[in-house]
Design a protein around this motif. Structure first.
Motif, PDB file in Angstrom:
ATOM      1  N   ASP A 206       0.745  -1.376  -0.111  1.00 24.75           N
ATOM      2  CA  ASP A 206       0.078  -0.147  -0.086  1.00 24.75           C
ATOM      3  C   ASP A 206       0.874   1.294   0.035  1.00 24.75           C
ATOM      4  OD1 ASP A 206      -2.183  -1.642   0.133  1.00 24.75           O
ATOM      5  OD2 ASP A 206      -2.539  -1.390   2.222  1.00 24.75           O
ATOM      6  N   VAL A 207       2.086   1.149   0.702  1.00 25.28           N
ATOM      7  CA  VAL A 207       2.931   2.352   0.666  1.00 25.28           C
ATOM      8  C   VAL A 207       4.087   2.685  -0.359  1.00 25.28           C
ATOM      9  CG1 VAL A 207       2.337   2.575   3.143  1.00 25.28           C
ATOM     10  CG2 VAL A 207       4.400   1.514   2.500  1.00 25.28           C
ATOM     11  N   GLU A 208       3.898   1.601  -1.264  1.00 25.29           N
ATOM     12  CA  GLU A 208       5.134   1.397  -2.238  1.00 25.29           C
ATOM     13  C   GLU A 208       4.790   2.584  -3.363  1.00 25.29           C
ATOM     14  OE1 GLU A 208       7.686  -1.727  -4.983  1.00 25.29           O
ATOM     15  OE2 GLU A 208       5.800  -2.325  -3.963  1.00 25.29           O
ATOM     16  N   ASP A 209       5.816   3.203  -3.855  1.00 20.35           N
ATOM     17  CA  ASP A 209       5.464   4.141  -4.850  1.00 20.35           C
ATOM     18  C   ASP A 209       6.634   3.928  -6.000  1.00 20.35           C
ATOM     19  OD1 ASP A 209       7.847   5.733  -3.895  1.00 20.35           O
ATOM     20  OD2 ASP A 209       6.826   6.758  -2.561  1.00 20.35           O
ATOM     21  N   LYS A 210       6.682   4.843  -6.919  1.00 22.67           N
ATOM     22  CA  LYS A 210       7.726   4.606  -8.241  1.00 22.67           C
ATOM     23  C   LYS A 210       9.015   4.644  -7.859  1.00 22.67           C
ATOM     24  CE  LYS A 210       7.167   9.351  -9.897  1.00 22.67           C
ATOM     25  NZ  LYS A 210       6.639  10.023 -11.380  1.00 22.67           N
ATOM     26  N   GLN A 211       9.329   5.302  -6.336  1.00 25.93           N
ATOM     27  CA  GLN A 211      10.850   5.322  -5.997  1.00 25.93           C
ATOM     28  C   GLN A 211      10.879   4.297  -4.914  1.00 25.93           C
ATOM     29  OE1 GLN A 211      12.083   9.329  -5.290  1.00 25.93           O
ATOM     30  NE2 GLN A 211      11.109   9.107  -3.093  1.00 25.93           N
ATOM     31  N   MET A 212       9.941   3.670  -4.676  1.00 26.54           N
ATOM     32  CA  MET A 212      10.035   2.582  -3.556  1.00 26.54           C
ATOM     33  C   MET A 212       9.595   3.096  -2.249  1.00 26.54           C
ATOM     34  SD  MET A 212      13.024   0.111  -4.934  1.00 26.54           S
ATOM     35  CE  MET A 212      14.216   1.720  -5.194  1.00 26.54           C
ATOM     36  N   ASP A 213      10.579   3.556  -1.414  1.00 29.31           N
ATOM     37  CA  ASP A 213      10.381   4.180  -0.129  1.00 29.31           C
ATOM     38  C   ASP A 213       9.602   3.144   0.894  1.00 29.31           C
ATOM     39  OD1 ASP A 213      11.542   6.948  -0.576  1.00 29.31           O
ATOM     40  OD2 ASP A 213      10.069   7.299  -1.715  1.00 29.31           O
ATOM     41  N   ASN A 214       9.709   1.922   0.720  1.00 28.85           N
ATOM     42  CA  ASN A 214       9.118   0.999   1.737  1.00 28.85           C
ATOM     43  C   ASN A 214      10.172   0.315   2.181  1.00 28.85           C
ATOM     44  OD1 ASN A 214       9.345  -0.340  -0.651  1.00 28.85           O
ATOM     45  ND2 ASN A 214       7.327  -1.409  -0.492  1.00 28.85           N
ATOM     46  N   LEU A 215      11.457   0.532   1.569  1.00 26.16           N
ATOM     47  CA  LEU A 215      12.664  -0.424   1.974  1.00 26.16           C
ATOM     48  C   LEU A 215      13.077  -0.098   3.196  1.00 26.16           C
ATOM     49  CD1 LEU A 215      14.171  -0.820  -1.711  1.00 26.16           C
ATOM     50  CD2 LEU A 215      12.203  -2.046  -0.701  1.00 26.16           C
ATOM     51  N   TYR A 216      13.943  -1.093   3.935  1.00 28.11           N
ATOM     52  CA  TYR A 216      14.413  -0.963   5.342  1.00 28.11           C
ATOM     53  C   TYR A 216      13.243  -0.120   6.086  1.00 28.11           C
ATOM     54  CZ  TYR A 216      19.006  -2.608   4.669  1.00 28.11           C
ATOM     55  OH  TYR A 216      20.100  -3.324   4.425  1.00 28.11           O
ATOM     56  N   PRO A 217      12.058  -0.652   6.319  1.00 30.04           N
ATOM     57  CA  PRO A 217      11.063  -0.064   7.250  1.00 30.04           C
ATOM     58  C   PRO A 217      11.571   0.239   8.772  1.00 30.04           C
ATOM     59  CG  PRO A 217      10.492  -2.286   6.607  1.00 30.04           C
ATOM     60  CD  PRO A 217      11.638  -1.987   5.847  1.00 30.04           C
TER      61      PRO A 217
END
Length: 540
Positions: A206-217
């Motif tokens: 749900d929180v992933e976008d085209k530059q990811m930004d859901n990595l190493y939560p």
């Protein structure tokens, strides 16, 4: 008065001199000191962890080509798929003794690029995932004395259910470890492995976008046993036992914070009745800097603070003195937070940042908004992508790594960094030495809820309450210390004994949700000055 010729420049020269001297004087008066421990460790540390034997494990990728330190004679790694070295006799991990500044090379077999880790209850370092041949690997490092021969062990009979690259580990109340997310892995799984293997965790989708930004939560174990999990600009409270989200938090203003947007996070010290947990998230890149490969887009300096255990949680916003990406947030023994390393422009990624942020900050959680940040003495070494910061038992903070390039590269504006440094907060300044307590006696093993005594000596008479605070040893990587925790114990006022010492009555944490089982650094703090820690094993 008029000036002619070269005299015209005299007033400007005087003004520049005065400004320079005032700047130097201001810097000289800032708190904290730096020291170079090792001029060339041979390995740039992407992942760093402190062991209970007062050694430090530093770890880098394996497929990066030659490092600057050889393995022991006769020890080489053979990998036909390595794009650079099929026969690799270079170390990609080292064991550092910070008391003697000695280094011993370690052997790591599979690629640990952007992997994750956590200490188990018995003090063994669990290390999971990575890239290529390390994608599903599980490794262990069972630490030993600095003079020992302990080394990395690659588990052969078990592997991850999902490959994990850019995931986060967190020890749970029962001593198992949850492994959350990773690139293309919107699931959670556990070590030791459970029968159901990987479990879907749709929040990360749900929180992933085209530059990811859901990595190493950002994952924090709350004292109610649930997990606070933050990715992009959103957070949830997750019941890992029921695999259910039990609370959605309001979004955090200021854009994404996780990799590659490069903010950081810490849970403040747990104290009192241990029912309240406060989370802080600071810094980050401007959205789009990673997509555009922009190295000069200014980072922002906003911080959000939230009472994660509140019935009606909301973010309290404030600004740091500097915009910062890739800063590390280190819990100090006092309960304050050191924010150190990073850059003021760009984003995470190889050669994607500029303008190193050399000024550490001290975050003082007990102060009101607007007064919480104190600027400290700047360093001189750029610590950018793939750098780390770890609290040492003597109260210093160890700084290692920084490799903003795909391979080791030294002829660059921001070269691969092989120096190891230490930063000493103001509490270690000479004028506070007479306040520094020394632990004379403390149990090596403590059980939950147990009452026990700590005996200390202090150069001057004790004024006020002596604190006894337990800090664990997290796994630091990519601007987040996985599993980081500080617990302030309930204590009685100190009482002098016949031997000239002070006895402090302490009560161990009440349960494993407040402090998971394992080894902790026990600090005694006198008027903001911590002792050298003793390692205590907290067991059920």
């Amino acid at each position: 008065m008029e000036f002619s010729g070269s005299q015209k420049w005299l007033p400007l020269f005087i003004l520049a001199f005065v400004i320079t001297q005032c700047t130097l004087l201001a810097i000289a008066n800032l708190p904290g000191t730096w020291e170079l421990l090792v001029p060339d460790a041979g390995v740039a540390s992407m992942h760093t962890a402190v062991t209970r034997f007062n050694t430090v494990v530093l770890l880098d990728r394996t497929n990066i080509g030659p490092s600057r330190r050889m393995l022991r004679k006769g020890h080489c790694r053979f990998d036909k798929n390595d794009p650079i070295l099929k026969r690799d006799c270079y170390a990609h991990s080292i064991l550092f003794d910070f008391q003697t500044n000695q280094i011993r090379p370690l052997m790591i077999q599979t690629d640990t690029w952007c992997s994750s880790g956590q200490f188990l209850p018995d003090g063994t370092l669990l290390q999971t995932g990575g890239d290529l041949d390390g994608y599903k690997k599980i490794r262990k490092f069972n630490p030993c004395e600095a003079t020992g021969s302990c080394d990395w062990e690659e588990l052969q009979d078990v592997e991850l259910a999902n490959g994990r690259w850019y995931s986060t580990n967190q020890i749970l109340p029962d001593g198992t470890v949850i492994i959350v997310g990773g690139k293309g892995a919107n699931t959670v799984e556990y070590y030791p492995p459970r029968k159901n293997g990987a479990v879907s965790f749709p929040f990360l989708i749900d929180v992933e976008d085209k530059q990811m930004d859901n990595l190493y939560p950002y994952v924090h174990l709350l004292p109610n046993g649930h997990l606070f999990i933050f990715a992009n600009n959103k957070a949830v409270m997750y019941d890992h036992e029921m695999n259910k989200i039990v609370k959605n938090y309001p979004p955090l203003d200021g854009g994404p914070r996780n990799y590659p947007s490069a903010g950081s996070s810490a849970m403040l010290a747990l104290d009192g009745d241990f029912s309240t947990a406060v989370i802080v998230v600071c810094g980050g890149a401007q959205y789009g800097a990673f997509i555009d490969r922009s190295t000069d887009t200014p980072a922002h300096g906003s911080c959000g603070r939230i009472v994660a255990t509140s019935d009606r949680p909301g973010w309290e916003m404030e600004d740091m003195p500097f915009g910062r990406i890739m800063g590390d947030m280190v819990m100090l023994p006092t309960g304050e937070v050191l924010i150190i390393n990073g850059a003021q422009a760009g984003t995470q990624g190889f050669e994607l940042a500029s303008n190193p942020c050399l000024y550490p900050l001290l975050y003082r959680p007990d102060q009101p908004v607007g007064l919480r940040f104190m600027t400290l003495t700047p360093g001189t070494v750029a610590r950018m992508y793939h750098s780390t910061a770890n609290l040492l038992p003597d109260g210093r903070v160890l700084l290692a790594g920084s490799n903003p390039h795909y391979f080791y590269k030294f002829n660059a504006e921001y070269p691969t960094e092989l120096r190891i440094e230490a930063f000493s907060p103001e509490y270690l300044s000479p004028d506070r030495a007479n306040l520094r307590p020394a632990i004379e006696e403390i149990p090596e093993t403590v059980r939950y809820g147990e009452a026990f005594d700590v005996f200390v000596s202090v150069p001057l008479s004790v004024v006020g309450i002596l604190e006894v605070n337990l800090g664990n040893a997290p796994f630091a990587t990519h601007s987040f210390s996985q599993g980081q925790r500080l617990v302030k114990l309930t204590v009685t006022p100190s009482v002098p004994d016949s031997a000239g010492r002070y006895r402090i009555g302490c009560t161990a944490p009440p349960n494993t949700a407040v402090a998971p089982p394992g080894y902790y650094m026990a600090f005694v703090v006198n008027q903001g000055v911590p002792s050298v820690a003793r390692w205590v094993h907290l067991v059920a």
